[in-house]
Design an enzyme around this catalytic site. Structure first.
Site, short mmCIF file in Angstrom:
data_model
loop_
_atom_site.label_atom_id
_atom_site.label_comp_id
_atom_site.label_asym_id
_atom_site.label_seq_id
_atom_site.Cartn_x
_atom_site.Cartn_y
_atom_site.Cartn_z
N GLU A 65 0.88 -1.18 0.00
CA GLU A 65 0.00 0.00 0.00
C GLU A 65 0.91 1.22 0.00
O GLU A 65 1.17 1.84 1.03
CB GLU A 65 -0.95 0.04 1.19
CG GLU A 65 -1.98 1.15 1.00
CD GLU A 65 -2.90 1.39 2.19
OE1 GLU A 65 -3.12 2.58 2.51
OE2 GLU A 65 -3.38 0.41 2.78
N HIS A 106 1.76 4.77 -2.19
CA HIS A 106 1.02 5.65 -3.09
C HIS A 106 1.91 6.62 -3.87
O HIS A 106 3.02 6.95 -3.45
CB HIS A 106 -0.02 6.43 -2.29
CG HIS A 106 -0.92 5.55 -1.48
ND1 HIS A 106 -1.81 4.68 -2.06
CD2 HIS A 106 -1.05 5.40 -0.14
CE1 HIS A 106 -2.47 4.03 -1.10
NE2 HIS A 106 -2.02 4.44 0.06
N HIS A 134 -9.32 0.35 -0.83
CA HIS A 134 -8.65 1.38 -0.04
C HIS A 134 -9.67 2.39 0.47
O HIS A 134 -10.68 2.65 -0.19
CB HIS A 134 -7.59 2.08 -0.90
CG HIS A 134 -6.79 3.09 -0.16
ND1 HIS A 134 -7.17 4.43 -0.07
CD2 HIS A 134 -5.62 2.98 0.53
CE1 HIS A 134 -6.27 5.08 0.65
NE2 HIS A 134 -5.33 4.23 1.02
N ASP A 166 2.26 2.35 3.83
CA ASP A 166 1.37 3.48 3.56
C ASP A 166 2.15 4.75 3.24
O ASP A 166 1.71 5.86 3.53
CB ASP A 166 0.40 3.73 4.71
CG ASP A 166 -0.93 4.35 4.25
OD1 ASP A 166 -1.03 4.75 3.06
OD2 ASP A 166 -1.86 4.43 5.06
#
Length: 327
Positions: free
Chosen positions: A8, A10, A164, A287
């Site tokens: 995860e 981004h 998500h 994250d």
């Protein structure tokens, strides 16, 4: 631990960058912009420094899901996926990709997923919660009947789907009035995403498509610790209708879901998740750039779990789920 896979993680394109502005204080926005737009420099150096071999990259939130105009949503999804494909091609040994999908239009989303997996080599999709369409006031959740053909294609392609979080729409957020600090990752993200996941379980989706693999972040958005109560209390409902699915919620959770450690770096929570869903269904994530890679990695490397489980969660579960050993 060396050789970790993180999934995860981004990035942003200029058209979606501003979507992340509200999640950090104003004086930190410049740094977050740099982190979101950078792939090959700071990100890669931090991966090297903290034992992350591979990142699976995905578009920031809510991005495509918050574009009510179907044509525009399709355009932005395709552009984001093309940019990501180019970046991953520069370092295919380090970066893989999740597709952004315009689920305002299920047929277009299906076609884009096919393109990303078959033509661009993506390993799955990450979608930022419900989609807005038309006037933007009605959230489209993916248990709705119009999404069944899409799910059939996800199953056929045999790729994971990462659900998500995003915030609820303003008209659905009255419980947060006067308490804006509860929105976003503090609380609202988890509540919104957990209910969406429960809708998928209850709809009968996994009876029709039992080979689907859904991923939830943040140690499962609170669900592992509520599954017993959800099934226990639902069993008290004697009068129909209950829900269309044939089995208990926990059965679908344990067989069709995986969870990640993204943004939830607490050992007690991880141990409980291992007891609930099993170490084979938990995957390491950081994250980034909303959390720090060093924080995530230092915690995971030292957390008091069995070494065999650390290897599974940190690396081998992801390699199996995404079929990385054959790439």
């Amino acid at each position: 631990m060396q050789g970790k896979v993180a999934l995860e993680e981004h990035f942003a394109i200029p058209e979606t960058l501003q979507d992340s502005a509200g999640f950090v204080p104003g004086d930190y926005w410049k740094e977050l912009q740099h982190r979101l737009l950078d792939i090959q420099d700071t990100r890669l150096k931090l991966m090297d420094a903290h034992g992350i071999e591979t990142m699976i990259l995905s578009l920031n939130a809510p991005a495509v899901q918050a574009i009510p105009d179907r044509k525009k949503a399709i355009e932005i999804a395709r552009r984001a996926n093309d940019v990501l494909a180019e970046e991953c091609a520069r370092r295919p040994d380090r970066f893989l990709a999740f597709a952004a999908l315009p689920l305002q239009d299920p047929d277009a989303a299906t076609q884009e997923l096919q393109r990303c997996v078959n033509d661009l080599g993506f390993v799955g999709a990450l979608v930022n919660g419900f989609s807005q369409e038309g006037d933007g006031q009605t959230p489209l959740y993916y248990d709705l009947p119009q999404y069944r053909p899409f799910w059939g294609e996800v199953e056929k392609l045999d790729v994971p789907f990462y659900l998500h979080p995003r915030n609820p729409l303003p008209q659905d957020s009255r419980i947060y009035d006067g308490h804006p600090w509860l929105l976003g990752p503090t609380w609202a993200f988890a509540q919104e995403t957990a209910v969406h996941a429960l809708r998928l379980m209850a709809s009968g989706l996994f009876d029709a498509h039992p080979r689907l693999n859904i991923i939830l972040g943040h140690m499962g958005e609170g669900l592992p610790y509520m599954m017993w109560r959800i099934d226990h209390r639902n069993a008290w409902v004697k009068l129909p209708p209950r829900y269309p699915a044939k089995r208990r919620f926990v059965d679908y959770f344990n067989e069709n879901f995986h969870i990640t450690t993204s943004g939830n770096f607490r050992t007690q929570t991880l141990i409980d998740a291992i007891l609930e869903i099993g170490a084979d269904r938990i995957l390491f994530s950081t994250d980034w750039p909303f959390e720090n890679i060093d924080h995530a990695s230092d915690w995971f490397n030292a957390t008091t779990i069995a070494e065999a489980d650390r290897v599974k969660i940190g690396r081998t579960n992801a390699r199996r789920l995404f079929k990385l050993d054959g790439r």
